[in-house]
Motif scaffolding. Structure first.
Motif: not given
Length: 220
Positions: A24-29, A65-71
Motif C-alpha cells: 500500500s502507498n498509504k502512510e508511506l515514507l 511507513h508511518k504506521k500500519i496501513f488500513t486502506s
C-alpha cells in the motif's frame, strides 16, 4: 551478557503475517533498496516517524511507513511487514531508545525527577555514536550555544568515580574535555558542555545544584 542498543533494536520488530504479499502507498515514507531484513529494519529505525516497514527479499526492497496501513491495499508477492513501537510526540528516536530534550532549567535532582515522571531517566551515553547523535540534535537548536545538558551520571558516592543513576553501574564510555573532570569536591554531576572556541560539546563536571537543561531517555 547485556546487549548493546545497536543489537537490541533489530529484535523488537513484530512480524504481521496478515500483510503477507500485500502492498500500500498509504502512510508511506519511502521505498529503498535493501540487501537484507536487518538493513531494512535499520532504515525504519533511523526515521523518527517510522513504525511499520515491509521487506521483499526477492526484489531486495524496503518500504517504510508511518504506521500500519488500513486502506489502499493491493497484492504483490513476497512482501513481509513488521511493526515497531514508536516514540511519543516530542521525543526523538535513536536506535531502540527515545529522547526528550527538555527546555526547562532544573537542578540535577529535579531533572532526574522530571524524567522519572515522564517514564524515563536522565540520559545515559554508552557509545561515541550515541554521543555524536545527541550533540547533533542539540546543535540544531539555536545553534547549540549555551545549552549545557545534564547527563545521568554522578560521583555522589566517591569523588571521581562516575556511575549512572539508574543502576549504579560505572560509566563505560566518556568524552570529557581536556582537564575535565577537574575533581573539585563540589562538582559531582556531568553535563554536555558547550565550548564556543571549538564549536561543539564534550563532557564536563559541574555542581549538581546548578540549573541546566537536560535530556530524558527511555527504552522502547
Amino acid at each position: 551478557m547485556a546487549l548493546s542498543k545497536a543489537t537490541v533494536f533489530s529484535q523488537k520488530y513484530t512480524l504481521n503475517p496478515e500483510f503477507n504479499d500485500k502492498k500500500s502507498n498509504k502512510e508511506l515514507l519511502g521505498e529503498h533498496d535493501s540487501l537484507s531484513l536487518t538493513k531494512c529494519a535499520a532504515m525504519c529505525q533511523g526515521v523518527r516517524e517510522c513504525c511499520f516497514y515491509g521487506f521483499n527479499p526477492q526484489k531486495k526492497k524496503c518500504r517504510t511507513h508511518k504506521k500500519i496501513f488500513t486502506s489502499g491495499v493491493f497484492n504483490e508477492v513476497d512482501w513481509r511487514y513488521y511493526a515497531d513501537e514508536c516514540c511519543l510526540s516530542g521525543w526523538r528516536r535513536y536506535q531502540d531508545h527515545c529522547y526528550l530534550f527538555q527546555q526547562t532549567f532544573l537542578n540535577w535532582n529535579e531533572a532526574k525527577t522530571n524524567c522519572t515522571n515522564n517514564g524515563a531517566y536522565l540520559v545515559e551515553i554508552d557509545s561515541k555514536e550515541e554521543d555524536d547523535w545527541l550533540v547533533e540534535q542539540i546543535s540544531m537548536r539555536n545553534g547549540g550555544k549555551n545549552e549545557n545538558q545534564y547527563l545521568g551520571a554522578t560521583s555522589h558516592a566517591q569523588l571521581g568515580v562516575w556511575r549512572w543513576s539508574t543502576d549504579n553501574a560505572l560509566i563505560s564510555y566518556s568524552n570529557f574535555w581536556p582537564g575535565q573532570p577537574n575533581l573539585y569536591a563540589a562538582e559531582r554531576c556531568i553535563v554536555l558542555d558547550w565550548d564556543a572556541t571549538y564549536g561543539t560539546y564534550k563532557w564536563g563536571d559541574t555542581r549538581c545544584e546548578m540549573t541546566r537543561k537536560f535530556i530524558c531517555e527511555k527504552d522502547l
